[in-house]
Design an enzyme around this catalytic site. Structure first.
Site, mmCIF file in Angstrom:
data_model
loop_
_atom_site.group_PDB
_atom_site.id
_atom_site.type_symbol
_atom_site.label_atom_id
_atom_site.label_comp_id
_atom_site.label_asym_id
_atom_site.label_seq_id
_atom_site.Cartn_x
_atom_site.Cartn_y
_atom_site.Cartn_z
ATOM 1 C CG HIS A 15 -0.105 1.203 5.113
ATOM 2 N ND1 HIS A 15 -1.412 1.045 4.749
ATOM 3 C CD2 HIS A 15 0.125 0.232 6.026
ATOM 4 C CE1 HIS A 15 -1.950 0.026 5.402
ATOM 5 N NE2 HIS A 15 -1.033 -0.477 6.176
ATOM 6 C CB CYS A 24 -3.802 0.075 10.843
ATOM 7 S SG CYS A 24 -3.686 -1.708 10.559
ATOM 8 C CG HIS A 28 1.692 -0.961 10.054
ATOM 9 N ND1 HIS A 28 0.860 0.155 10.102
ATOM 10 C CD2 HIS A 28 1.020 -1.890 9.334
ATOM 11 C CE1 HIS A 28 -0.267 -0.115 9.461
ATOM 12 N NE2 HIS A 28 -0.199 -1.358 8.975
ATOM 13 C CG HIS A 30 0.950 -4.705 5.543
ATOM 14 N ND1 HIS A 30 0.413 -5.519 6.515
ATOM 15 C CD2 HIS A 30 0.434 -3.473 5.764
ATOM 16 C CE1 HIS A 30 -0.395 -4.814 7.286
ATOM 17 N NE2 HIS A 30 -0.396 -3.562 6.852
ATOM 18 C CG HIS A 69 11.799 -2.416 -0.131
ATOM 19 N ND1 HIS A 69 11.449 -3.450 -0.976
ATOM 20 C CD2 HIS A 69 12.305 -2.974 0.995
ATOM 21 C CE1 HIS A 69 11.745 -4.599 -0.387
ATOM 22 N NE2 HIS A 69 12.259 -4.339 0.810
ATOM 23 C CD GLU A 131 -3.386 -4.144 5.240
ATOM 24 O OE1 GLU A 131 -3.550 -3.045 4.685
ATOM 25 O OE2 GLU A 131 -3.947 -4.474 6.309
#
Length: 141
Positions: A15, A24, A28, A30, A69, A131
């Protein structure tokens, strides 16, 4: 008396946060952990409000199909949407708001859980989105 159960499910997704002033703001990913807390007033003949396997199948099934994914992006983030669409293949899930952990938890509680739990007799009352190992967002009724 209400009874409650919880199922923890992990998934990986990318995201970015449009308008964020830190790291952010970049695309990137998580390794998310989501806790689905559900409640019910009726127990089945075995004594459960909902079979843990059924809760897993419904919630993990939705996450696997839509978010795992994939890039979870705000539907207004035209730049990120265009960038990810240049990759073949790609998976994108467009949210109606910025994909913060708080907004993801809200979306799961308000939109996803009512759909996937329909007809089970159980209701989600709390969602926790981790997260990272240090950062979580929690939303509850």
């Amino acid at each position: 008396m209400a009874l409650t159960i919880m199922r923890r499910i992990t998934f990986c997704a990318g995201h970015r946060l449009l308008g964020h002033d830190g790291k952010c703001k970049n695309l990137h990913g998580h390794n998310y952990v989501v806790e689905f807390h559900v409640t019910g007033h009726e127990q089945d003949e075995i004594g459960r409000i909902l079979d843990f396997k059924l809760l897993k199948d419904k919630c993990k099934g939705w996450l696997d199909e839509h978010w795992d994914h994939a890039f979870i992006l705000w539907e207004k983030d035209e730049n990120a949407l265009a960038a990810v669409r240049t990759c073949i293949p790609h998976r994108i899930y467009e949210l109606p708001y910025n994909p913060t952990a708080e907004n993801m938890a809200k979306y799961l509680l308000d939109v996803v859980c009512p759909q996937v739990l329909e007809g089970t007799g159980a209701t989600a009352y709390k969602i926790v989105v981790w997260e990272s190992e240090e950062s979580l967002s929690l939303i509850h009724i």
